[in-house]
Design a protein around this motif. Sequence first.
Motif, PDB file in Angstrom:
ATOM      1  N   THR A  34       0.728  -1.222   0.067  1.00 59.18           N
ATOM      2  CA  THR A  34       0.086  -0.007  -0.066  1.00 59.18           C
ATOM      3  C   THR A  34       0.879   1.305   0.032  1.00 59.18           C
ATOM      4  N   ALA A  51      -5.195   3.891  -3.109  1.00 62.57           N
ATOM      5  CA  ALA A  51      -5.789   2.920  -1.882  1.00 62.57           C
ATOM      6  C   ALA A  51      -6.395   3.714  -0.625  1.00 62.57           C
ATOM      7  N   MET A 154      -6.115  -2.538  -5.115  1.00 58.89           N
ATOM      8  CA  MET A 154      -6.218  -2.162  -3.856  1.00 58.89           C
ATOM      9  C   MET A 154      -7.634  -2.056  -3.223  1.00 58.89           C
ATOM     10  N   ASN A 158      -8.251  -4.051  -0.016  1.00 60.82           N
ATOM     11  CA  ASN A 158      -8.978  -4.029   1.342  1.00 60.82           C
ATOM     12  C   ASN A 158     -10.297  -4.645   1.854  1.00 60.82           C
ATOM     13  N   THR A 172      -4.715  -0.939   4.577  1.00 59.75           N
ATOM     14  CA  THR A 172      -4.745   0.323   3.701  1.00 59.75           C
ATOM     15  C   THR A 172      -5.065   1.703   4.494  1.00 59.75           C
TER      16      THR A 172
END
Length: 254
Positions: A34, A51, A154, A158, A172
């Motif tokens: 990240t 992110a 991302m 997540n 993140t």
Amino acid sequence: MRELLADAARTLVPPKGDRHGPLPPLLLALTLVTGVVDAVSYLALGHVFVANMTGNVVFLGFALAGAEGLSALASVVSMAAFLAGALAGGRLGTRFAAHRGRLLAVAAGLQAVLVAAAVVTAAVAHDGTGGAGGTGGITASVRYPLIVLLGLAMGLQNAVARRLGVPDLTTTVLTLTLTGLAADSAPAGGAAPRPGRRILSVAVMFLGALAGALLLAHTGLATTLGLALLLLVAAATPAWRLSRRDAEWITPLG
């Protein structure tokens, strides 16, 4: 201090029988990703995050108010890609609901494919360093595909980290982690749970951002994204290998 160090050690090398097994160190690797990826997106793709969606919402407001150096379109594209990735992550979470190890392995593998596509896109375009001044000469025809690819990756990460449910390792978002460090500390009258893990999470993202910024400044976009790709492969490989074992940690939390 002793408890902090012991907690950090347990996060890096989980003891046998730990409820989360090898997930904590693997999620720390994704937290490092990240930091690297957001360094690329902010410094090389025109002051946008792929992110950190809180930052994008704020940037969108700034851009619509006429602030210089920000793009409303870039923020919207990034948020849309992130949401699409999160949707895919949610579907994966349902598909592999009974096996946390396979969920992480498949998700990290898919992320690696997306980031590999970003590496190829950057390499073919022959874009150099982004630098701290903005897009560094990256054209829209390269910039937006990269935002989409990285935003998808991302968002997927997540959603899967959320489904895995390992405390203080969202990979993140650090706002609640930092809040917990202060609000749950002894001076605040709290029990200070997992202080080592929380500090590790913050430190690892910081190191990822630092490494990403340095690589971007001194090598190039493709090389920096290549680091993120290597980290994803390093997380996906042991996750897949370890997930084949019949262990308590692979089952979802009750």
